[in-house]
Write an enzyme that holds these catalytic residues in place. Structure first.
Site, short mmCIF file in Angstrom:
data_model
loop_
_atom_site.label_atom_id
_atom_site.label_comp_id
_atom_site.label_asym_id
_atom_site.label_seq_id
_atom_site.Cartn_x
_atom_site.Cartn_y
_atom_site.Cartn_z
N TRP A 317 1.01 -1.01 0.29
CA TRP A 317 -0.16 0.01 0.04
C TRP A 317 0.67 1.11 0.09
O TRP A 317 0.47 2.48 -1.41
CB TRP A 317 -1.04 0.11 1.20
N HIS A 318 2.32 1.00 0.86
CA HIS A 318 3.18 2.50 0.40
C HIS A 318 3.24 2.79 -0.43
O HIS A 318 3.46 4.09 -1.10
CB HIS A 318 3.68 2.38 1.33
N GLY A 319 3.55 1.79 -1.74
CA GLY A 319 4.26 1.53 -2.80
C GLY A 319 5.01 0.17 -3.17
O GLY A 319 5.56 -0.28 -2.18
#
Length: 391
Positions: A317-319
């Site tokens: 989700w962060h990247g």
């Protein structure tokens, strides 16, 4: 203009909060004024990048109809997993497209706050599938999505809690309490972000960036960890404080995370609304589904697998860059190891309440957390590559 950053934003915010305070002290409804402020700040922040503004408007309209259609189909077909899965996927699709396009340097469907709005939409879809939410007002739902203090970076509020505050008219004494707490949080958050975060950032840039000897790498981990905390905790405190002044008791996002004595305790104190969202809507549901399907031989094995899966998804989700995925996997493995250790170790059960044990556990956990921040920053991979090139 950016949320909770820069002279223009803070001057504008202070001036526009004065009418809210007057309304609150006069025991008047604040919902309409929250609408006015949210629309105004969206126009000011997103106005310089019209494409982001169009994406935001498009997603909010799309999400509103998606939720209403899912509620209608849930009533007609009861708990249909096929409809439910497609609704969740459609809510996530713009975020997935944005994350994939970001790898190529684009920002298709990207707008400030897309991740946090997605979480709110998915929460409503999941709870409507569970039957907890049976109906929802389009106007209140849109207000929930675009409430400006938490629009870009959280905290991640829950719809039912938000709607309770939204419909409430606070008494003068109650609002005075909110006013005092909100003002305190705004001042504390500003001190964290403007003073403390800036000091650690300057220290990071001056003494540690580009230096790859072990002591410098260790120093980078700690200084970056402190910078990240003061920057994000400061932003969150200001967002929560502002919401208090607007009559919404948004949940706190941080609670002295560097005092945690193990990694489980850390995730109960760090980015609380995010970790609790993942716990409630990914980990818990994975465990329930695993129990029904008898996926694992025992619950402890399932919990370990669920923790690793949960945190890996959080990393993604962060990247989609490797250091974010590694960060999530690292924390998942740590949580799984701690879970097994605490359930199986007689040494832990015998000594867990001893002061010396808590101090040792705190020290080990602090270093583990800081190493995690080093991974998250991408500097760990950069340092490894630099050292490998010298060999």
């Amino acid at each position: 203009m950016s949320f909770f950053s820069g002279y223009r934003f803070f001057v504008t915010l202070i001036l526009l909060l004065i009418p809210a305070v007057i309304l609150g002290l006069c025991e008047k409804r604040l919902s309409w004024y929250r609408w006015v402020l949210s629309l105004f700040f969206i126009w000011k922040v997103y106005g310089d990048t019209p494409v982001q503004l169009y994406y935001l408007i498009g997603y909010v309209v799309f999400a509103t109809y998606l939720v209403k259609i899912h509620l209608f189909l849930r009533t007609k077909y009861e708990k249909n997993k096929y409809i439910y899965a497609h609704a969740v996927f459609l809510a996530l699709l713009p975020l997935i497209i944005y994350k994939l396009s970001a790898l190529k340097g684009n920002s298709l469907f990207g707008f400030l706050g897309i991740s946090y709005i997605c979480f709110r939409v998915i929460q409503v879809i999941i709870e409507s599938y569970d039957g907890v939410i049976k109906e929802i007002s389009e106007i209140r739902f849109v207000e929930f999505l675009i409430f400006f203090p938490s629009l870009s970076s959280g905290p991640i509020d829950r719809s039912r809690r938000f709607f309770e505050d939204d419909a409430r008219i606070w008494t003068r004494q109650e609002y005075c309490d909110l006013l005092w707490i909100g003002f305190y949080k705004i001042v504390l958050g500003a001190f964290y972000k403007i003073v403390c975060s800036a000091c650690f950032y300057n220290l990071l840039q001056t003494y540690f960036v580009g230096r790859y000897k072990p002591l410098y790498i260790l120093g980078y981990a700690y200084v970056y960890g402190m910078y990240l905390f003061f920057d994000f905790a400061g932003y969150s405190a200001m967002a929560v404080g502002t919401s208090y002044l607007l009559g919404i008791k948004m949940p706190d996002n941080f609670n002295k995370p560097f005092l945690s004595i193990d990694i489980k305790d850390f995730w109960n104190r760090w980015h609380i609304t995010l970790s609790s969202w993942f716990r409630d809507f990914i980990f818990t549901r994975f465990m329930m589904d695993s129990a029904r399907k008898k996926r694992f031989s025992n619950r402890l094995t399932g919990a370990a697998a669920g923790l690793i899966l949960n945190m890996t998804i959080m990393g993604i989700w962060h990247g989609l860059e490797s250091h974010y995925i590694l960060y999530g996997l690292y924390h998942g493995v740590l949580l799984a190891l701690v879970e097994v250790y605490q359930k199986k170790s007689g040494f832990y059960k015998k000594n867990k309440n001893q002061k010396w044990y808590k101090v040792c556990s705190w020290f080990i956990n602090l270093n583990a957390v800081m190493f995690g921040f080093l991974i998250f920053s991408g500097y760990f991979s950069e340092a490894v590559n630099a050292l490998m090139n010298k060999l």
